[in-house]
Design an enzyme around this catalytic site. Sequence first.
Site, PDB file in Angstrom:
ATOM      1  N   GLU A 163      70.583  34.359  37.845  1.00 58.41           N
ATOM      2  CA  GLU A 163      69.794  35.396  37.886  1.00 58.41           C
ATOM      3  C   GLU A 163      70.881  36.583  38.819  1.00 58.41           C
ATOM      4  O   GLU A 163      70.798  35.867  40.410  1.00 58.41           O
ATOM      5  CB  GLU A 163      68.623  35.039  39.018  1.00 58.41           C
ATOM      6  N   THR A 172      58.865  40.471  35.481  1.00 61.57           N
ATOM      7  CA  THR A 172      57.328  38.820  35.842  1.00 61.57           C
ATOM      8  C   THR A 172      56.237  39.585  37.414  1.00 61.57           C
ATOM      9  O   THR A 172      55.620  39.336  36.963  1.00 61.57           O
ATOM     10  CB  THR A 172      57.168  38.278  35.671  1.00 61.57           C
ATOM     11  N   ARG A 457      47.633  52.767  25.919  1.00 62.90           N
ATOM     12  CA  ARG A 457      48.568  53.361  27.056  1.00 62.90           C
ATOM     13  C   ARG A 457      49.051  54.446  26.925  1.00 62.90           C
ATOM     14  O   ARG A 457      48.710  55.878  27.741  1.00 62.90           O
ATOM     15  CB  ARG A 457      49.646  52.477  27.955  1.00 62.90           C
TER      16      ARG A 457
END
Length: 471
Positions: A163, A172, A457
Amino acid sequence: MKSFKLATVTLLVAAAALSTSAFAKDGTYTAQEVGRNGAVKVQVIVKGNKIESVKVLDWSETHPVADLTQTQLIPEIVKYQTTNVNNISGATLSSFAIKAAVNKCLKEAGLDVKQFQKPAPKPAHYNDTVTEDTNIVIVGAGGAGLSAAVAAAESGKKVILLEKNGFAGGNTSVSGGCFNVANRNQDHLTMSEGQKKIVEGIINQKPLNPLHAELINKVKDQWTKYKESGSNKLFDSPELHALQTWKSGDNQANLNLVYTLTKNVSGTMDQLSRMGFVWRGKANQFVGALWPRSNRAENFKSGVGYVDTYLAYIKEKGLPVTLMLNTAADDLIVKGGKVIGVLAQNKNGRKYVINANDGVILTTGGFSANVKMRNEYDELWGKKLGKNTPTTNLPSATGDGINLAKKAGAHLTQMGWIQLFPAGDPKTGATSFKLGENSCIYVNRDGKRYVNESERRDVLAKANLAQKDQL
């Protein structure tokens, strides 16, 4: 004459130093500044003309993105006695707020704030290379990466999870956290006449392929039985979910994959529950969702609940997952047309050669924060997604995974379907649950309702952009 001027300057400097010292008072001081999501209240204890401690008393900043301001930025302020320390990537506004509030406290204590703004020492830099061997390397520790890590580890694989941010969670953690599932937590909802018309419209579509026809026929049978039952509860099914999802993407997606998702997502919901995730218990309809099947965490307002659940589960079960933060994947190791590992580097310069015996999983690639990439791939918004279009994504969403895959020879598909969120702040990109739920009515400056709020959307976003004085 020169001697007199020098003496005068010396006396003035001494007087200034005496003044600062005389008015500096030991004690506890508080101040607040505006951060990312609201006011950040900070407490500073001053003792002996120094910063003894700094503590955040109250804030509404985003977890886990802003957490490093407390575990990294604040300790550096105290250690180096300066507010001129590096901001935390992804939490710039939170960092600014804390530093500004600390400066206010120092000023209130009678200290010379300029004396606490000297640059902090640069972190250590390394030039070495470390080799690691594992079964699976996963690039990106967001929701997808954490889920893949748990699945791989529970199947007996040793996992290294990379990461590039200093925290796990990725986009998230800053998402709305809504989880769309048919036939779950919907007992409190009743069927409206408008919803009945929507179902009728879906089952009267002309089939475009065999699976489409199969799903339509299944929903027809379900709808007939529902009407015969006399129920007024909300009608739903995985098949209806699949048909709505596919239609909302203009039938461009792989319908087999869409149906696989809608059939299996209920099982994923149960799996999360077994891992300790607590669901809210009542589904609603979040903006852009086409049916009230959006589930959320009981005690979290964002997707961070999923992230915390996975991290806690990995720790509790002692799963063989090594999480390497602040470590970016620079390249994929390819041999004989097969990806066998990853080259990575951490923020201090240390390089890693990570060999993966069983494969590499890319769970990163979002490029909403990369203006060049989004305008390169855009097919919906006229290549106008420039710097004036903020993103609800993290600043780290720069398309790294896509570029790594392309370099290794991967082919891309359907890259142009970029979503604009219609209920965000047009200046900052911040989102709000008050605007996000479909209980809102969209009214323009003339006081006129200008769109059906239950639309998808892109329809809502285009309606927003069509209004006068839009940004």
